[in-house]
Design a protein around this motif. Structure first.
Motif, PDB file in Angstrom:
ATOM      1  N   ILE A  98       0.847  -1.211   0.000  1.00 22.94           N
ATOM      2  CA  ILE A  98       0.000   0.000   0.000  1.00 22.94           C
ATOM      3  C   ILE A  98       0.875   1.250   0.000  1.00 22.94           C
ATOM      4  CG2 ILE A  98      -1.711   1.271   1.319  1.00 22.94           C
ATOM      5  CD1 ILE A  98      -2.865  -1.303   2.249  1.00 22.94           C
ATOM      6  N   GLN A  99       1.952   1.245   0.784  1.00 19.96           N
ATOM      7  CA  GLN A  99       2.820   2.416   0.835  1.00 19.96           C
ATOM      8  C   GLN A  99       3.465   2.698  -0.524  1.00 19.96           C
ATOM      9  OE1 GLN A  99       6.084   1.950   3.513  1.00 19.96           O
ATOM     10  NE2 GLN A  99       6.676   4.104   3.460  1.00 19.96           N
ATOM     11  N   GLU A 100       3.933   1.660  -1.199  1.00 21.57           N
ATOM     12  CA  GLU A 100       4.561   1.873  -2.504  1.00 21.57           C
ATOM     13  C   GLU A 100       3.552   2.364  -3.530  1.00 21.57           C
ATOM     14  OE1 GLU A 100       6.315  -1.808  -3.483  1.00 21.57           O
ATOM     15  OE2 GLU A 100       7.918  -1.689  -1.975  1.00 21.57           O
ATOM     16  N   THR A 101       2.329   1.864  -3.469  1.00 21.13           N
ATOM     17  CA  THR A 101       1.311   2.320  -4.423  1.00 21.13           C
ATOM     18  C   THR A 101       0.887   3.755  -4.143  1.00 21.13           C
ATOM     19  OG1 THR A 101       0.524   0.030  -4.500  1.00 21.13           O
ATOM     20  CG2 THR A 101      -0.887   1.703  -5.477  1.00 21.13           C
ATOM     21  N   MET A 102       0.784   4.140  -2.859  1.00 16.97           N
ATOM     22  CA  MET A 102       0.396   5.509  -2.527  1.00 16.97           C
ATOM     23  C   MET A 102       1.479   6.516  -2.908  1.00 16.97           C
ATOM     24  SD  MET A 102      -2.674   5.516  -1.210  1.00 16.97           S
ATOM     25  CE  MET A 102      -2.744   7.078  -0.360  1.00 16.97           C
ATOM     26  N   LEU A 103       2.740   6.100  -2.902  1.00 18.18           N
ATOM     27  CA  LEU A 103       3.814   7.020  -3.277  1.00 18.18           C
ATOM     28  C   LEU A 103       3.843   7.310  -4.771  1.00 18.18           C
ATOM     29  CD1 LEU A 103       6.726   5.744  -0.995  1.00 18.18           C
ATOM     30  CD2 LEU A 103       5.292   7.773  -0.693  1.00 18.18           C
ATOM     31  N   LEU A 104       3.219   6.450  -5.574  1.00 17.88           N
ATOM     32  CA  LEU A 104       3.155   6.694  -7.010  1.00 17.88           C
ATOM     33  C   LEU A 104       2.218   7.864  -7.310  1.00 17.88           C
ATOM     34  CD1 LEU A 104       2.823   3.031  -8.340  1.00 17.88           C
ATOM     35  CD2 LEU A 104       4.868   4.454  -8.371  1.00 17.88           C
ATOM     36  N   PRO A 105       2.393   8.530  -8.442  1.00 22.41           N
ATOM     37  CA  PRO A 105       1.425   9.588  -8.837  1.00 22.41           C
ATOM     38  C   PRO A 105       0.120   8.966  -9.344  1.00 22.41           C
ATOM     39  CG  PRO A 105       3.141   9.351 -10.496  1.00 22.41           C
ATOM     40  CD  PRO A 105       3.556   8.463  -9.362  1.00 22.41           C
ATOM     41  N   LEU A 142      -7.694   1.673  -1.733  1.00 20.47           N
ATOM     42  CA  LEU A 142      -6.530   1.764  -0.853  1.00 20.47           C
ATOM     43  C   LEU A 142      -6.860   2.508   0.440  1.00 20.47           C
ATOM     44  CD1 LEU A 142      -3.607   2.494  -3.351  1.00 20.47           C
ATOM     45  CD2 LEU A 142      -4.146   0.360  -2.190  1.00 20.47           C
ATOM     46  N   VAL A 143      -7.633   3.576   0.358  1.00 22.31           N
ATOM     47  CA  VAL A 143      -8.010   4.308   1.562  1.00 22.31           C
ATOM     48  C   VAL A 143      -8.924   3.444   2.446  1.00 22.31           C
ATOM     49  CG1 VAL A 143      -9.189   6.353   2.424  1.00 22.31           C
ATOM     50  CG2 VAL A 143      -7.711   6.531   0.437  1.00 22.31           C
ATOM     51  N   GLN A 144      -9.832   2.690   1.843  1.00 18.70           N
ATOM     52  CA  GLN A 144     -10.670   1.778   2.631  1.00 18.70           C
ATOM     53  C   GLN A 144      -9.810   0.726   3.331  1.00 18.70           C
ATOM     54  OE1 GLN A 144     -13.587   0.126   0.020  1.00 18.70           O
ATOM     55  NE2 GLN A 144     -14.709   2.036  -0.240  1.00 18.70           N
ATOM     56  N   THR A 145      -8.813   0.184   2.622  1.00 15.34           N
ATOM     57  CA  THR A 145      -7.927  -0.803   3.249  1.00 15.34           C
ATOM     58  C   THR A 145      -7.146  -0.177   4.398  1.00 15.34           C
ATOM     59  OG1 THR A 145      -7.708  -1.833   1.069  1.00 15.34           O
ATOM     60  CG2 THR A 145      -6.172  -2.522   2.766  1.00 15.34           C
ATOM     61  N   ALA A 146      -6.663   1.051   4.213  1.00 14.20           N
ATOM     62  CA  ALA A 146      -5.936   1.723   5.287  1.00 14.20           C
ATOM     63  C   ALA A 146      -6.824   1.961   6.502  1.00 14.20           C
ATOM     64  CB  ALA A 146      -5.360   3.049   4.772  1.00 14.20           C
ATOM     65  N   ALA A 147      -8.111   2.274   6.279  1.00 13.14           N
ATOM     66  CA  ALA A 147      -9.031   2.458   7.397  1.00 13.14           C
ATOM     67  C   ALA A 147      -9.229   1.160   8.169  1.00 13.14           C
ATOM     68  CB  ALA A 147     -10.372   2.981   6.878  1.00 13.14           C
ATOM     69  N   SER A 177      -7.593  15.010  18.344  1.00 18.98           N
ATOM     70  CA  SER A 177      -8.428  16.213  18.498  1.00 18.98           C
ATOM     71  C   SER A 177      -8.393  17.073  17.234  1.00 18.98           C
ATOM     72  CB  SER A 177      -7.946  16.996  19.710  1.00 18.98           C
ATOM     73  OG  SER A 177      -8.694  18.176  19.865  1.00 18.98           O
ATOM     74  N   GLY A 178      -7.206  17.225  16.644  1.00 18.22           N
ATOM     75  CA  GLY A 178      -7.124  18.003  15.419  1.00 18.22           C
ATOM     76  C   GLY A 178      -7.844  17.347  14.246  1.00 18.22           C
ATOM     77  N   LEU A 179      -7.735  16.035  14.138  1.00 18.28           N
ATOM     78  CA  LEU A 179      -8.435  15.341  13.062  1.00 18.28           C
ATOM     79  C   LEU A 179      -9.950  15.384  13.267  1.00 18.28           C
ATOM     80  CD1 LEU A 179      -6.137  12.224  12.549  1.00 18.28           C
ATOM     81  CD2 LEU A 179      -6.261  14.292  11.175  1.00 18.28           C
ATOM     82  N   ILE A 188       1.589   6.272   5.418  1.00 16.99           N
ATOM     83  CA  ILE A 188       0.327   6.172   4.667  1.00 16.99           C
ATOM     84  C   ILE A 188      -0.692   7.179   5.190  1.00 16.99           C
ATOM     85  CG2 ILE A 188      -1.586   4.638   4.124  1.00 16.99           C
ATOM     86  CD1 ILE A 188       0.397   2.303   4.282  1.00 16.99           C
ATOM     87  N   LYS A 189      -0.754   7.333   6.512  1.00 16.70           N
ATOM     88  CA  LYS A 189      -1.725   8.262   7.102  1.00 16.70           C
ATOM     89  C   LYS A 189      -1.422   9.697   6.695  1.00 16.70           C
ATOM     90  CE  LYS A 189      -1.359   9.083  11.485  1.00 16.70           C
ATOM     91  NZ  LYS A 189      -1.425   8.944  12.958  1.00 16.70           N
ATOM     92  N   GLN A 190      -0.162  10.101   6.774  1.00 13.99           N
ATOM     93  CA  GLN A 190       0.181  11.469   6.406  1.00 13.99           C
ATOM     94  C   GLN A 190      -0.061  11.729   4.919  1.00 13.99           C
ATOM     95  OE1 GLN A 190       0.759  13.657   8.643  1.00 13.99           O
ATOM     96  NE2 GLN A 190       0.845  12.161  10.317  1.00 13.99           N
ATOM     97  N   ASP A 191       0.182  10.745   4.080  1.00 16.15           N
ATOM     98  CA  ASP A 191      -0.069  10.911   2.645  1.00 16.15           C
ATOM     99  C   ASP A 191      -1.556  11.100   2.373  1.00 16.15           C
ATOM    100  OD1 ASP A 191       0.471  11.058  -0.028  1.00 16.15           O
ATOM    101  OD2 ASP A 191       0.460   8.905  -0.338  1.00 16.15           O
TER     102      ASP A 191
END
Length: 743
Positions: free
Chosen positions: A81-88, A98-103, A197-199, A129-132
């Protein structure tokens, strides 16, 4: 280099087969996940990446996969997931999955880090992944934004303190900030709480925007219910933000029908959320504010309905934009009317059905003479210039022709059936004998009488009977393997079948010994079916091979032996819960042995044949099962051993001697004596052999004498007196020797 389209389609088909496999059996999830991760990674084709992202989101959201297995698989999936999210990546479907899987992965990785602080790399990957996702959330398309709302809700729920149901069992508690130790090496509680709290403020910020997206507002409202229910520390803050939100104020004119539908949707979602809160907690501190807010939403809805009722309705316009009166005034062109000729006479055919021109030369032209590429070049420009009204008229004309032809064919078929029925019902007797010399004339007359069948009906071709070829004969090894696989499948049905509840067994009529094996499709029915397959099915076949004949020193293993061995292993896995299965099996074995011996005795008396050998299985398997049970018995299992010994059909000397081996263990000597005492009292046929065994125990093991002496004193008093005399004499001789020493 891009992969060919055929290879990608073949690869997708194989991946779909893997998905169907895990949907049928969740035990294959770890194997399939580890196998497809290199295939669906960031270097894969777009279609394959879409499939992989969708499959990962489906896997970690599936309730069929255990949480422990999800936690193990999550560490391997993070890297992909991290490698795929780093791609454009710009494909919305891939990002959404991917976001559903991260959740789904965030609570699993959080709990894993709490229990294994040394694995800091997994937490760093999850943070990346979260920061991206948080950085790119505002630039995502709307479907991906909705998934990001769910991700924010999961992060806030995990990084907020929750309730601890049982401090003694931390693995059963909910994943929250409360399960993190104060001095954790990786997780810092104040930083995580501040981030949550910020989120949460960012999640609730959709209610303060001047122009709100309807889909995002509804998604946020739907995600707030779990936070309000499980996180009391932030529940009031969330409710106050919802109470300050009025959908009608967050839309801009013009108020089109789409805008009104969106406002109505947001109002209904907010009202449903607050009503759900009141149902869960009728005495909520914000009860008054919530009721006022709901009434205000209802009032705004009534005002919208009232305003809509005051407006005049839309004028009724013709479907084609102009009616006849307007055409006359505006000099508009009248749509052309297509002249549909009647269908050509003769048998119905497809060429006649679709022929709408009266030009004979054009209708008789064979289009097959033209090459296909030329037909395409001609047809495409013609279709682009076709008048839609004329095309509609042509389609309607062909539909009417088809319905008329179908109706005529149905009427002709009904008339033929009525004619045949009238001929069969004729009361005049007609002999069926026809002379050989008038056969040809009769055939000609029959052909003249039979009505004509339309030529468009296809001729029926009579086919001969189709017979499958006989399968090749199976060898003994193949037949045995097939039988063992069938037994394994039946045992798998036993494991899946549910046992009837005690209330159902109490009201259900108990069936007798001669009951059908498949009367009920529960576990007991499958077990009874297996026991009878092992005992009654091969009855009379085992002795037919003349075990004592020359050259057959060892009997070949059969399917019944494999069933018995599997039953034996199945009972020993949980002999306390499956003792009734063992008793049923041994009763069937004893009954079968007695019937076979009776049949063999009648054959020996009626026919003068060589003595037939009867294979008895009861003595063998009762000893094996008793040996397996005795290994795991403790001093509290008196009910288990007593029930087993009391319900088996026959108690032999070997059985009592095997029970006597319990007396070797000082902790289980009372268990042995009590079991034999029960047989002495309630099984008179086995009383003498049990008394003999108990007497041997009394003479051999000193620890058994207090308990065994009481029983022997009642049933065999003469056997205990010599031992008591010897014991008393030894004690008297020891007293004078002890007195001088004491002095």
């Amino acid at each position: 280099m891009a992969q060919p389209t055929g290879d990608v389609a073949h690869q997708i088909a194989q991946l779909n087969a893997a998905r169907n496999l895990v949907l049928g059996d969740a035990a294959f999830y770890p194997q399939i996940i580890n196998g497809i991760l290199p295939i669906v990674g960031p270097n894969a084709k777009l279609e394959v990446r879409r499939w992989g992202a969708d499959f990962l989101a489906e896997t970690f959201a599936s309730p069929q996969l255990a949480t422990a297995q999800k936690e193990q698989l999550a560490q391997n999936v993070l890297q992909s997931i991290q490698e795929t999210m780093l791609l454009p990546e710009t494909d919305a479907a891939v990002l959404q999955s991917l976001v559903q899987t991260a959740a789904s992965l965030y609570p699993l990785i959080f709990r894993h880090i709490v229990n294994h602080p040394e694995d800091s790399q997994s937490w760093e990957k999850m943070n990346t992944i979260k920061q991206d996702i948080l950085r790119r959330m505002d630039s995502f398309p709307c479907p991906v934004k909705i998934c990001c709302v769910k991700f924010l809700q999961r992060v806030v729920q995990v990084q907020t303190p929750g309730l601890i149901a049982d401090p003694r069992r931390p693995d059963q508690n909910e994943t929250s900030l409360a399960i993190v130790p104060r001095n954790h090496a990786v997780l810092t509680i104040p930083h995580l709480e501040a981030e949550a709290s910020g989120l949460l403020d960012r999640l609730l910020g959709v209610f303060q925007e001047e122009t709100s997206d309807v889909l995002l507002v509804n998604a946020t409202l739907n995600c707030l219910a779990p936070l309000i229910r499980t996180r009391q520390s932030i529940a009031n803050k969330i409710i106050n933000n919802v109470l300050d939100f009025y959908p009608a104020k967050h839309v801009r004119p013009p108020f089109t029908p789409a805008v009104r539908v969106g406002v109505k949707s947001m109002e209904r979602t907010a009202r449903a959320l607050l009503i759900h809160i009141l149902k869960k907690n009728p005495s909520h501190p914000l009860l008054g504010k919530i009721q006022v807010y709901i009434e205000r939403l209802m009032q705004s809805r009534l005002e919208v309905v009232d305003d809509a009722s005051r407006k005049r309705t839309l004028p009724v316009e013709p479907t084609d934009g102009l009616d006849n009166a307007k055409r006359a005034r505006l000099d508009a062109l009248t749509p052309p009317v297509l002249q549909i000729p009647p269908m050509l006479p003769g048998p119905a055919a497809y060429d006649k059905l679709f022929t709408l021109t009266q030009d004979h030369g054009l209708s008789s032209f064979d289009v097959k003479q033209l090459p296909p590429d030329l037909v395409v070049k001609i047809a495409v420009p013609l279709l682009a210039q076709v008048n839609p009204l004329m095309l509609t008229q042509a389609v309607d004309a062909i539909r009417n022709r088809y319905q008329a032809v179908t109706k005529e064919q149905n009427l002709a078929r009904q008339q033929m059936q009525q004619t045949a029925a009238a001929a069969d019902d004729d009361d005049d007797y007609e002999p069926e004998y026809q002379p050989m010399d008038v056969a040809e004339n009769t055939a000609e007359e029959a052909s003249a009488v039979v009505p004509e069948v339309p030529e468009f009906q296809p001729e029926l071709v009579s086919l001969g009977p189709f017979v499958l070829p006989q399968p090749p004969p199976l060898s003994e090894e193949e037949a045995g393997e097939v039988g063992r696989s069938a037994v394994a499948r039946v045992f798998s049905m036993i494991n899946v079948a549910e046992t009837d509840s005690p209330a159902k067994n109490k009201n259900q009529q108990q069936l007798g010994f001669a009951r059908l094996a498949g009367s009920n499709f529960d576990r007991d029915a499958w077990v009874l079916l297996l026991t009878r397959l092992a005992t009654r099915a091969p009855a009379g076949l085992e002795g037919g091979d003349k075990l004592g004949k020359k050259g057959s020193d060892r009997r070949q293993p059969t399917i019944s032996d494999s069933i018995r061995e599997t039953l034996f292993q199945y009972i020993l896995e949980d002999f306390r819960g499956r003792l009734n299965i063992g008793i049923t099996w041994l009763n069937e074995e004893w009954y079968n042995d007695r019937i076979q011996m009776k049949v063999a005795a009648s054959k020996r008396s009626d026919e003068e044949e060589s003595e037939s050998t009867v294979v008895c299985h009861y003595d063998t398997w009762v000893m094996r099962l008793l040996e397996g049970i005795l290994l795991y018995l403790d001093s509290r299992d008196i009910k288990v051993i007593v029930r087993f010994l009391s319900e088996i059909p026959e108690v032999t000397v070997n059985i009592t001697q095997k029970v006597a081996t319990l007396a070797k263990d000082p902790e289980r000597v009372n268990l042995c004596v009590q079991a034999l005492m029960y047989l002495i009292m309630f099984r008179p046929p086995a009383r003498e052999m049990c008394l003999n065994t108990l007497e041997d125990i009394y003479q051999t093991y000193e620890d058994s004498r207090p308990a065994a002496g009481k029983i022997l004193a009642k049933w065999r008093p003469q056997q205990t007196q010599p031992t008591e005399a010897v014991t008393n004499g030894a004690s008297d001789a020891a007293q004078p020797a002890a007195q001088p020493a004491a002095q």
